[in-house]
Design an enzyme around this catalytic site. Sequence first.
Site, PDB file in Angstrom:
ATOM      1  N   ALA A  57       0.878  -1.332   0.032  1.00 14.48           N
ATOM      2  CA  ALA A  57       0.177  -0.006  -0.120  1.00 14.48           C
ATOM      3  C   ALA A  57       1.376   1.422  -0.205  1.00 14.48           C
ATOM      4  O   ALA A  57       2.031   0.998  -0.173  1.00 14.48           O
ATOM      5  CB  ALA A  57      -1.460   0.319   1.371  1.00 14.48           C
ATOM      6  N   LYS A  58      -0.060   2.749  -0.400  1.00 13.57           N
ATOM      7  CA  LYS A  58       0.897   3.672  -0.354  1.00 13.57           C
ATOM      8  C   LYS A  58       0.746   4.763  -0.084  1.00 13.57           C
ATOM      9  O   LYS A  58      -0.956   4.731  -0.554  1.00 13.57           O
ATOM     10  CB  LYS A  58       1.658   3.751  -0.824  1.00 13.57           C
ATOM     11  N   GLY A  59       0.307   6.198   0.251  1.00 13.44           N
ATOM     12  CA  GLY A  59      -0.534   7.069   1.286  1.00 13.44           C
ATOM     13  C   GLY A  59       0.315   7.643   1.120  1.00 13.44           C
ATOM     14  O   GLY A  59       1.674   8.213   0.415  1.00 13.44           O
TER      15      GLY A  59
END
Length: 415
Positions: A104-106
Site C-alpha cells: 500500500a502507499k499513502g
Amino acid sequence: MSEKTALAVACEQLRIAAEKLNLQTELHEMLRHPKRSLVVSIMVRMDDGRIDVFRGCRVQHWDARGPFKGGIRYHPNVTLDEVTALAMWMTWKCAVVDIPYGGAKGGVCCNPKEMSRGELERLTRRYTSLLLDFIGPYRDVPAPDVYTDAQTMAWIMDTYSQFKGYSVPECVTGKPLSIGGSEGREEATSHGVVICAREAAKLLGLKLKNATVAVQGYGNVGWNAAKIAHDIGCKIVAVSDSVGGIHCPKGLNPYKIYEHKSKTGSVINYKGCINITNEELLKTRCDILIPAALENQITGTNAGEIKAKIVAEGANGPTTPEADKALQEKKIMLIPGILANSGGVTASYFEWVQNLTREHWTLEKVNNKLETKMVKAFNDVYKTAKQEESDMRTAALMLGVGRVAEAMKTLGLWP
Ligand code: GLU
C-alpha cells in the site's frame, strides 16, 4: 523531464515480469489494478486562521500475502497515479524480501517545507481520521516515506488510539523509540541499500575500502546511506538534495554535511566542494551510485552517461525501463528498489512483531535479523537472474510477482 508516469513504469515492469513468468492473463489483469483506492479531502485550520483543503489518498494494491503495508508521503507533486505505482512496488518488495505483507502507499499533496509543526500535526491527525476504517494492525499498517518521519507516525498512532479508546502501537511503524518504535528502524533502509551494494561489489570483485560513492537525496535514506557507506570505508564523493549537489573527489564527511544542511537548509555551498546539479550528480564518476530521492531520475536521456559500476536504488522507481536497457548494455549492475530499499519495510515488520508480542529487541538483534533477510533476498534474486539469464530488476520482479500470484491462486477468488 519525465518520459513516463511512475504508474506507466510500474505497469511496464509488471508486463515484463508477467511475460517471463507466463502469468495467466487474468492474474496479470488483477495485479495491474489496486484492490482499493481511497481519495480524501483533508481540511486543515492553518496558523493564520484560514481553512485549507488538501488532497490525500491511500492506495491498497494487493494483500494476498498479508495485511497492507507501506509508507505515507507528503509532497507537492503527489498524485493518485504516483501513489498507485508506489503501492504496487510495495507489494512486490514485501514478497521479494519475504515478509507477510501486501502493498500500500499513502500520499498527501502539500508542501511540508512551508507548513508549521502545528499545521502538519493537524493535517496528519485529520488525514488519519479519514483513513480510520481502512487502516489498522491487521488491515493496513502505514510507515514514513518522503517528508514524513517518526513524529508523523506518533501523531497517527495517537489519533488511531484515541478513536479506539486504548493504545495501539502496532497500527503504524517507524515510530519513535519512546512509544514502541524499533531499534535500527531509522537507518534500516540505508543499511539494506549498503548490504546490497556490498553483495554486488563482492560479485564484481570490487573492494569497498575506498570505493567511491555518489548519493542523490539527503533525506533519511540518502543521509544514512552516505553515513553507513562512509563508516565501512567507502569514499563519499558527491551528495545532493532537492536544491542541488556538491562534488569532492577527495571524499567528504557525511556527518559534517548533515550538520551543514541542518544549519543552511541544503548540502550545497560546502567549503572545499564544487556545487553541481542533480543531473551532474548522477553522471559523477564513481563506483557506486545511490539514487535516494524520487522517481524518474535515471532516464533514457541520461542513462548513457552514468559512470558507476553499481547502481543501488534507495528510492522507489528512480530508473525508467528505457534507462534499465541502457545500463544493461553498459554492464552496470543495477539493484532494483524492490530489493535494495526493502530493509526499511523489513525493519518495520520487526517493529510490528515486537509490538504485537509486547517485546523490545536490542539493536544487535534487529541488525542481525536484517542482515540475514537482506542477504537471503539478494541471493534469491541473483540466483533467479542467473537461471533466467536476466538482469536483477527482471529477476526481482519475477520473484515478487511470482510469489504474489502464487498466493492469489491459492486463495482463489471470492465469491
Ligand atoms: N516507505 C518505505 C518504503 O517505501 C517503508 C515502508 C514501510 O516501512 O512500511 O519501503
